[in-house]
Design an enzyme around this catalytic site. Sequence first.
Site, PDB file in Angstrom:
ATOM      1  N   TRP A 147       0.803  -1.233   0.000  1.00 27.86           N
ATOM      2  CA  TRP A 147       0.000   0.000   0.000  1.00 27.86           C
ATOM      3  C   TRP A 147       0.835   1.281   0.000  1.00 27.86           C
ATOM      4  O   TRP A 147       0.316   2.354  -0.239  1.00 27.86           O
ATOM      5  CB  TRP A 147      -0.921   0.019   1.227  1.00 27.86           C
ATOM      6  N   LYS A 171      -2.900  -8.008  -7.850  1.00 27.45           N
ATOM      7  CA  LYS A 171      -3.631  -8.027  -6.585  1.00 27.45           C
ATOM      8  C   LYS A 171      -3.134  -6.821  -5.803  1.00 27.45           C
ATOM      9  O   LYS A 171      -2.081  -6.863  -5.164  1.00 27.45           O
ATOM     10  CB  LYS A 171      -3.330  -9.327  -5.837  1.00 27.45           C
ATOM     11  N   GLY A 228       6.034 -12.688   2.483  1.00 26.63           N
ATOM     12  CA  GLY A 228       6.953 -13.310   1.527  1.00 26.63           C
ATOM     13  C   GLY A 228       7.237 -14.761   1.892  1.00 26.63           C
ATOM     14  O   GLY A 228       7.269 -15.642   1.026  1.00 26.63           O
ATOM     15  N   GLU A 245      10.579  -8.388  -3.142  1.00 21.61           N
ATOM     16  CA  GLU A 245      11.078  -7.113  -2.622  1.00 21.61           C
ATOM     17  C   GLU A 245      10.467  -6.959  -1.240  1.00 21.61           C
ATOM     18  O   GLU A 245       9.312  -6.545  -1.099  1.00 21.61           O
ATOM     19  CB  GLU A 245      10.622  -5.946  -3.524  1.00 21.61           C
ATOM     20  N   CYS A 279      10.051   1.330   2.373  1.00 30.94           N
ATOM     21  CA  CYS A 279      10.914   0.175   2.638  1.00 30.94           C
ATOM     22  C   CYS A 279      12.352   0.620   2.855  1.00 30.94           C
ATOM     23  O   CYS A 279      13.098  -0.002   3.600  1.00 30.94           O
ATOM     24  CB  CYS A 279      10.829  -0.819   1.490  1.00 30.94           C
ATOM     25  N   GLU A 378      11.826  -4.075  11.569  1.00 31.09           N
ATOM     26  CA  GLU A 378      11.309  -2.960  10.770  1.00 31.09           C
ATOM     27  C   GLU A 378      10.276  -2.183  11.593  1.00 31.09           C
ATOM     28  O   GLU A 378       9.398  -2.768  12.228  1.00 31.09           O
ATOM     29  CB  GLU A 378      10.655  -3.513   9.496  1.00 31.09           C
TER      30      GLU A 378
END
Length: 491
Positions: A147, A171, A228, A245, A279, A378
């Site tokens: 997003w 998607k 992932g 990614e 990211c 993160e």
Amino acid sequence: MKPMFINGRFTTGAARETISVINPATEEILDEVPRGTAEDINTAVTAAKTAFATWKRIPAWERAGMLHEVANKIQAHAAELIRLLTQEEGKPFVENEEEVFWTYDTFHYYAELGRHERGRFIPPGDPDQINFVIKEPYGVVGCIVPWNYPLLLLAWKLAPALAAGNTVVIKPSEYTPLTTLRLAAVAFDHLPPGVVNIVTGYGPETGEPLVRHPDVPMIAFTGSVATGQRIASLAAPMMKKLHFELGGKDPMVIAPDVVVETAVAGVAYAGLINAGQVCTSTERVYVHESLYGRFSEELADFVGSLRLGNGLDPQTDVGPMLRNHFREKVEGQIAEAVNSGAQVLVGGKRPSYLPHGFFLEPAVLINVNHDMTIMREETFGPVLPIMPYRDFDEAIQLANDTQFGLGASLMTHDARLVKRFFEEVKAGTIWINDPLTDNFAGPFGGMKMTGGGRELGQEGLDEFYEVKHVHWDVEGKRKPYWYPYGQKTAE
Ligand code: NAD
């Protein structure tokens, strides 16, 4: 309600329910989209598979023309896309202007690169042979998108996938599907039906059927490590091509020779653009001990002066976070760090003057260490934790002390430090005095847990091809080394 886009038509498909799309700055419902199902994925994949038979045979120069047209149409509709992007994703208008510009530029770039070459001719092993390598499209590519840059991160997959001759089922994130669906209406309408399809919905309900589908040989995914890993586990039995990614925890090292004022502004930008929801956000700052005190104070003053608000307000520097649960995760990391001895110099609170929206005041933290979650995992929010370092060996060791390997930044004019940094830091992108810039002619991607996929550049196109080596003996004579061996020995 905005319908899905399957086989060139807008449809609600088999969906019986809708998903509300919320403006993170106001918490108001912007619109609804269908809650897609496995059946919708199957319809879209079937359409894409049928379209592939024709699309892959279209001459590259013709495909290039269609991709330039996508770019031109996005540019022509830039104003409405920028506004809608600001409403559904929340970042400031100016950052969405850049996102839309980069998006259509990506289509222009791959339109040309896709017609440049499709393999190589190699020296034969024998004078009668011709040897060459052809790059071929995979077929139907599933593109699963996050997003935080809904159009840009889609374009980095879609443009090279189409240029290489693949067809695509997209998607989009359930949080930000509206701009993607708008692209279908304003920019994909000239493409043959089925070449691009968009199925909205939740990950487990639409993403997983796409990953599992036997007619989808490749999945291009940008998102979190956890998703992932789930995708990899689903795809492993089918040996699909996976292009990943994933997340990051990017470091920024500040050398002792910097101009503090410039470095402070650079760190603030690198850590707080899109409210830290990038990211490649700088999530760990390492400052030489000679500057640590002054740098921390000046950074706190600078960050405290930034304006929070709705991204549609041109005065806004930092917009909201996407949703409350993402904000709560960041607040939790700050609280844990403070309980372990960290000090918040500025920010970290919900602004009382903005009663609606998922805002969090950008924070600067000191007295942090690598035992704290905020320096290991993160954060994906507006937080800048700063640590001092003694010498450059320690700076490099700290920069590399992470499971991720997306980007890494250094601020210095000392060429010897620059050389050591780009040679010794394990990350897919190195920025020197220039954090978070992109150049579409060069690759972007990660190492370690970030996944090894590359987007942009020739590398980002090659990900969407599989290669075939052709050996051709033009004369076709019997070879002396064929059977029977006994006869050969006798000769
Ligand atoms: P996410 O992993 O939650 O979701 C990404 C996409 O995957 C969404 O479309 C989601 O619906 C879908 N999905 C979720 N579960 C799925 C499942 N089980 N099977 C298939 N699809 C599924 O990530 P997010 O919150 O949308 O995005 C933030 C993350 O993306 C961060 O970790 C960020 O670092 C990462 N990211 C990486 C890059 C990069 O280039 N490396 C760029 C942007 C964002």
